[in-house]
Design an enzyme around this catalytic site. Sequence first.
Site, PDB file in Angstrom:
ATOM      1  N   CYS A  33       0.399  -1.254   0.082  1.00 47.91           N
ATOM      2  CA  CYS A  33       0.166  -0.229  -0.054  1.00 47.91           C
ATOM      3  C   CYS A  33       0.625   1.106   0.150  1.00 47.91           C
ATOM      4  O   CYS A  33       0.935   2.303  -0.325  1.00 47.91           O
ATOM      5  CB  CYS A  33      -1.019  -0.280   0.982  1.00 47.91           C
ATOM      6  SG  CYS A  33       0.135   0.182   2.527  1.00 47.91           S
ATOM      7  N   CYS A  58      -1.139   6.903   3.596  1.00 49.87           N
ATOM      8  CA  CYS A  58      -3.012   7.274   3.927  1.00 49.87           C
ATOM      9  C   CYS A  58      -3.097   8.213   4.785  1.00 49.87           C
ATOM     10  O   CYS A  58      -2.489   8.066   6.005  1.00 49.87           O
ATOM     11  CB  CYS A  58      -3.481   6.491   3.398  1.00 49.87           C
ATOM     12  SG  CYS A  58      -3.376   5.089   4.084  1.00 49.87           S
ATOM     13  N   CYS A 102      -3.120  -0.425   8.319  1.00 52.42           N
ATOM     14  CA  CYS A 102      -2.815   0.766   9.068  1.00 52.42           C
ATOM     15  C   CYS A 102      -2.738   1.002  10.914  1.00 52.42           C
ATOM     16  O   CYS A 102      -1.673   1.357  11.457  1.00 52.42           O
ATOM     17  CB  CYS A 102      -3.378   2.272   8.222  1.00 52.42           C
ATOM     18  SG  CYS A 102      -3.118   2.015   7.064  1.00 52.42           S
TER      19      CYS A 102
END
Length: 128
Positions: A33, A58, A102
């Site tokens: 990612c 992100c 995350c």
Amino acid sequence: MYSEKVMDHFMNPRNVGEIEDADGVGEVGNAKCGDIMKIFLKIRDNRIVDVKFKTFGCGAAIASSSMATELIKGKTIDEALELTNKAVAEALDGLPPIKMHCSVLAEQAIKAAIEDYRRRQREKQVNS
């Protein structure tokens, strides 16, 4: 899609930056990612007195880093080691399933920073 807490920690992240003379540094990344987290710890008397992070990724990665640093600041090393990705996600009022990695990265970065601190302490003992 994201909770108000996720958006708040993304838009107004806490503890951003670098500790120049950190006692422990942990960096983890996920090539899939593209998220990379780096955690810096300042430890006194077995307690985390300061923590900073730098995250490339992100919004969920930044929010997870921010919340994780808030959750461990002022804690002992052993208390910080108990932090789980689930606790980070819950503190953010949840993350979408596709973004749970995350919170896993935040947990791993903290554990890596603590392991780096412990390794440095062992080296100091050997060299003294």
